[in-house]
Enzyme design. Structure first.
Site, short mmCIF file in Angstrom:
data_model
loop_
_atom_site.label_atom_id
_atom_site.label_comp_id
_atom_site.label_asym_id
_atom_site.label_seq_id
_atom_site.Cartn_x
_atom_site.Cartn_y
_atom_site.Cartn_z
N ASN A 42 -30.58 -32.34 -22.65
CA ASN A 42 -30.37 -31.62 -23.90
C ASN A 42 -29.44 -30.44 -23.68
O ASN A 42 -29.49 -29.78 -22.63
CB ASN A 42 -31.69 -31.22 -24.57
CG ASN A 42 -32.66 -30.49 -23.66
OD1 ASN A 42 -32.67 -30.71 -22.45
ND2 ASN A 42 -33.47 -29.63 -24.23
N GLU A 44 -28.32 -27.12 -25.71
CA GLU A 44 -28.59 -26.30 -26.90
C GLU A 44 -27.42 -25.37 -27.20
O GLU A 44 -26.48 -25.23 -26.42
CB GLU A 44 -29.89 -25.50 -26.66
CG GLU A 44 -31.07 -26.45 -26.50
CD GLU A 44 -32.41 -25.75 -26.35
OE1 GLU A 44 -32.43 -24.52 -26.11
OE2 GLU A 44 -33.44 -26.44 -26.47
N CYS A 53 -29.81 -33.62 -28.30
CA CYS A 53 -30.91 -34.11 -27.46
C CYS A 53 -30.37 -34.89 -26.26
O CYS A 53 -29.24 -35.41 -26.28
CB CYS A 53 -31.80 -35.06 -28.27
SG CYS A 53 -32.70 -34.29 -29.61
N GLU A 55 -31.25 -37.83 -25.16
CA GLU A 55 -31.01 -39.25 -25.42
C GLU A 55 -29.61 -39.46 -26.02
O GLU A 55 -28.87 -40.36 -25.62
CB GLU A 55 -32.03 -39.80 -26.43
CG GLU A 55 -33.47 -39.70 -26.00
CD GLU A 55 -34.14 -38.41 -26.46
OE1 GLU A 55 -33.56 -37.33 -26.29
OE2 GLU A 55 -35.27 -38.50 -26.98
N CYS A 86 -36.89 -37.92 -30.90
CA CYS A 86 -36.90 -37.41 -32.27
C CYS A 86 -36.35 -38.50 -33.21
O CYS A 86 -35.77 -39.50 -32.76
CB CYS A 86 -36.08 -36.13 -32.37
SG CYS A 86 -34.30 -36.41 -32.42
N CYS A 89 -32.64 -39.43 -32.76
CA CYS A 89 -32.38 -40.23 -31.55
C CYS A 89 -32.89 -41.65 -31.71
O CYS A 89 -32.27 -42.60 -31.22
CB CYS A 89 -33.03 -39.56 -30.33
SG CYS A 89 -32.17 -38.05 -29.85
#
Ligand code: THU
Length: 128
Positions: A42, A44, A53, A55, A86, A89
């Site tokens: 991830n 940010e 994310c 993935e 999430c 994803c």
């Protein structure tokens, strides 16, 4: 390609997570049909909504290198429970293989396995 290789790759990728805001590091490793591994973590941003994310980072890396035939994804987090992908994803993983095997692990021995279509029932598909 052994599952352990994929787990090792995702665990290492997790350490590269850029997560100064949530402090929640996530690592992912995608396996392609021809045995290649693409990792992601991830990433940010101070404008929180721009965070990506692990993935999707892995998917974007693979697709931009010309690879789309994903068979497995390993996701590694460090929390008490299991972290599942999430919603965004799930849709992105489903796009490339609804039958993708998704292995979710924590660093404490916890494990959950699911198929992409199980994680996203009635997924959006443009040709439906
Ligand atoms: N995160 C992932 O990388 N993958 C998931 O499946 C869930 C959440 C990241 C996004 C954010 O950087 C942090 O975890 C906390 O939500």
């Amino acid at each position: 390609m052994k599952e352990e290789d994929l787990i090792k790759a995702a665990t290492e990728a997790r350490l590269r997570a850029y997560a100064p805001y949530s402090k929640f590091k996530v690592g992912a490793a995608l396996l392609t049909k021809d045995g290649q591994i693409f990792t992601g973590c991830n990433v940010e941003n101070s404008s929180y909504g721009l965070s990506i994310c692990a993935e999707r980072a892995a998917v974007v890396k693979a697709v931009s290198e010309g690879c789309t035939g994903f068979t497995d994804l390993v996701l590694v987090v460090d929390c008490e429970g299991i972290c599942t992908p999430c919603g965004a994803c799930r849709q992105v993983l489903f796009e490339f293989n609804p039958d993708m095997n998704i292995i979710m692990l924590n660093l404490r021995g916890g494990k959950l396995e699911a198929i992409a279509r199980e994680l996203l029932p009635e997924a959006f598909e443009l040709d439906h």
